[in-house]
Design a protein around this motif. Structure first.
Motif, PDB file in Angstrom:
ATOM      1  N   GLY A 112     -13.955   2.349   1.386  1.00  9.57           N
ATOM      2  CA  GLY A 112     -12.781   1.731   1.190  1.00  9.57           C
ATOM      3  C   GLY A 112     -12.435   1.063   2.390  1.00  9.57           C
TER       4      GLY A 112
ATOM      5  N   THR B 239       0.696  -1.181   0.218  1.00  7.50           N
ATOM      6  CA  THR B 239      -0.113   0.005   0.008  1.00  7.50           C
ATOM      7  C   THR B 239       0.900   1.143  -0.082  1.00  7.50           C
TER       8      THR B 239
ATOM      9  N   ARG C  59       0.091   3.875  -4.946  1.00  9.40           N
ATOM     10  CA  ARG C  59      -0.690   4.578  -5.654  1.00  9.40           C
ATOM     11  C   ARG C  59      -0.381   5.672  -6.587  1.00  9.40           C
TER      12      ARG C  59
ATOM     13  N   GLY D 288     -17.579   6.991   2.805  1.00 10.23           N
ATOM     14  CA  GLY D 288     -16.741   6.117   2.266  1.00 10.23           C
ATOM     15  C   GLY D 288     -16.917   4.497   2.205  1.00 10.23           C
TER      16      GLY D 288
ATOM     17  N   HIS E   1     -11.605  13.707   9.501  1.00  7.95           N
ATOM     18  CA  HIS E   1     -11.192  12.761   8.344  1.00  7.95           C
ATOM     19  C   HIS E   1     -10.213  11.914   8.883  1.00  7.95           C
TER      20      HIS E   1
ATOM     21  N   ASP F 282       0.954   8.489  -5.997  1.00 12.19           N
ATOM     22  CA  ASP F 282       0.330   9.764  -5.407  1.00 12.19           C
ATOM     23  C   ASP F 282       1.654  10.835  -5.194  1.00 12.19           C
TER      24      ASP F 282
ATOM     25  N   SER G 144      -7.177  10.756   7.446  1.00 12.66           N
ATOM     26  CA  SER G 144      -5.963  10.415   6.852  1.00 12.66           C
ATOM     27  C   SER G 144      -4.739  10.936   7.782  1.00 12.66           C
TER      28      SER G 144
ATOM     29  N   VAL H 269     -12.323   8.742   3.205  1.00  9.91           N
ATOM     30  CA  VAL H 269     -11.941   8.770   1.563  1.00  9.91           C
ATOM     31  C   VAL H 269     -10.713   8.907   1.188  1.00  9.91           C
ATOM     32  N   SER H 270     -10.511   9.010  -0.138  1.00 11.38           N
ATOM     33  CA  SER H 270      -8.942   9.292  -0.402  1.00 11.38           C
ATOM     34  C   SER H 270      -8.639  10.641  -0.177  1.00 11.38           C
ATOM     35  N   ASP H 271      -7.360  10.976  -0.135  1.00 12.74           N
ATOM     36  CA  ASP H 271      -6.810  12.526   0.552  1.00 12.74           C
ATOM     37  C   ASP H 271      -7.312  13.411  -0.435  1.00 12.74           C
ATOM     38  N   LYS H 272      -7.447  13.037  -1.618  1.00 13.91           N
ATOM     39  CA  LYS H 272      -7.833  14.349  -2.796  1.00 13.91           C
ATOM     40  C   LYS H 272      -9.440  14.575  -2.569  1.00 13.91           C
TER      41      LYS H 272
END
Lengths: 253, 253
Positions: free
Chosen positions: B10, A211, A216, B8, B86, A218, B88, B65-68
């Motif tokens: 994931g 991971t 990714r 989310g 969040h 990124d 992250s 969710v994803s960072d972006k």
């Protein structure tokens, strides 16, 4: 009863001596080493702490010294026609000049003060003839349930793989610890992740559980991380491993 | 009773949802996600699988969710004046536009099919005011016994350290597995070493248990290994890490 002469006073010698001394089915006859000080630590394990020249024949002579010294030590042995083995991951069996030769390589990283459960340590064996291979198999069985017969070429490759699994991994831990220290974060914060990472690699294939930002691809996070790293060699390691991860998983797309 | 909205679908969302659904002291109210297919997997955990616009106020809204996507998701929330967090490691708390904001970051690498013992996973929390920090503390206590209050700067550094402990370490395992495969050596041969390396880093300081050719500055073995490695990126990783280990331990002499 297999009798053993052991040469060496380092970490492998220490753990082998302690386990052979307790094992039934073998007898630790003599222990030899250059360092008299370190040799005395072995005093409770055998009554015969000697020099190499004072060694007398045993069923198996185990040379557990540094790679560079193996050949020299073997050629000083004052007897012939017994089995002589070394314990190195990276040296070929042929470095031993004797006719009856072999390798007895426990694939583990040993520290003197660390507790070792030898039953779970793989022992890689090799010998120049079938009878001696059987002898090493019998000896290994006294210590471990994980015995692998592999040749010098395979053992060298296993040792190289071990550098990645142990030395390089441990250096990544060291860098992580330094990064934590810099911002007053307890390194303990990473223990659960560290343990889980190791366990996952065993439970799954490591390439299936990769991971992170490199996997990714990124770019934002990678750029951020490179700016945060202050030491040049930390930056180099980050870049090199990230590039390899991107190449590895990019290929599979 | 703390009520939770989770956004989310994931791996983090999956494990949080499963643990919140079982925990007493909180109620998983609504789960929202863009992917309808993945959202249906959460059907047994709440009766309310919704879109972001259908969400109704809860004590805490967790954006996993994803960072972006965090900022965008947060700004779509159809209510105000509740705590929005969040999950992250690398994003600052301020990416959330709401007045009451925070971070709820479980420091672990999650895979969907992997069993997780949440009690041992450190949860790093941060909030924009003391009451909300207490709220996150209460929520974290329902899952884990390891709760750390750290700021965005520290969390980012912890995340960078986690890349070394998890992503880079795992890639070293992957390379080791490839090296084994090349010579028909079972990767299982390295399991004991792999586990011991992780355990030693926890029981000792990793820099105290570093071993291997780079630590010993054993040029012969290093040269040998570089000749054995066939892939260019494996060579680069070997060289970079070896140089760093030599520099690190050389300094201390």
């Amino acid at each position: 009863m297999i009798t053993i002469n052991l040469i060496g006073t380092g970490n492998i010698a220490w753990h082998l001596a302690n386990h052979f001394a307790k094992a039934s089915g073998c007898k630790l006859k003599q222990i030899a080493g250059r360092s008299k000080d370190r040799l005395t630590d072995f005093g409770s394990l055998t009554q015969q702490l000697v020099t190499i020249k004072e060694l007398r024949p045993a069923t198996i002579t185990i040379i557990a010294v540094s790679d560079k010294a193996i050949k020299d030590v073997a050629s000083q042995l004052p007897y012939q026609d017994t089995l002589v083995v070394h314990t190195s991951g990276s040296m070929a069996m042929d470095v031993i000049p004797q006719h009856r030769k072999g390798v007895f390589y426990p694939l583990q990283s040993f520290s003197k003060n660390d507790h070792v459960d030898f039953t779970q340590i793989p022992i890689c064996i090799e010998a120049s003839n079938a009878e001696d291979l059987q002898l090493l198999q019998d000896l290994a069985t006294l210590l471990s349930i994980k015995i692998h017969t592999i040749d010098s070429h395979q053992r060298k490759q296993a040792h190289l793989a071990a550098v990645f699994v142990n030395n390089f991994t441990n250096h990544c831990y060291t860098i992580a610890q330094e990064l934590c220290k810099k911002e007053a974060i307890p390194f303990e914060l990473l223990y659960a992740l560290l343990k889980k990472t190791a366990q996952k690699a065993i439970d799954h294939s490591p390439s299936d559980v990769q991971t992170g930002p490199a996997k990714r691809n990124d770019i934002e996070v990678i750029k951020d991380h490179l700016e945060m790293l202050q030491e040049e060699d930390h930056k180099s390691i980050y870049k090199t491993l990230t590039a390899s991860i991107i190449a590895h998983y990019g290929k599979k797309l």
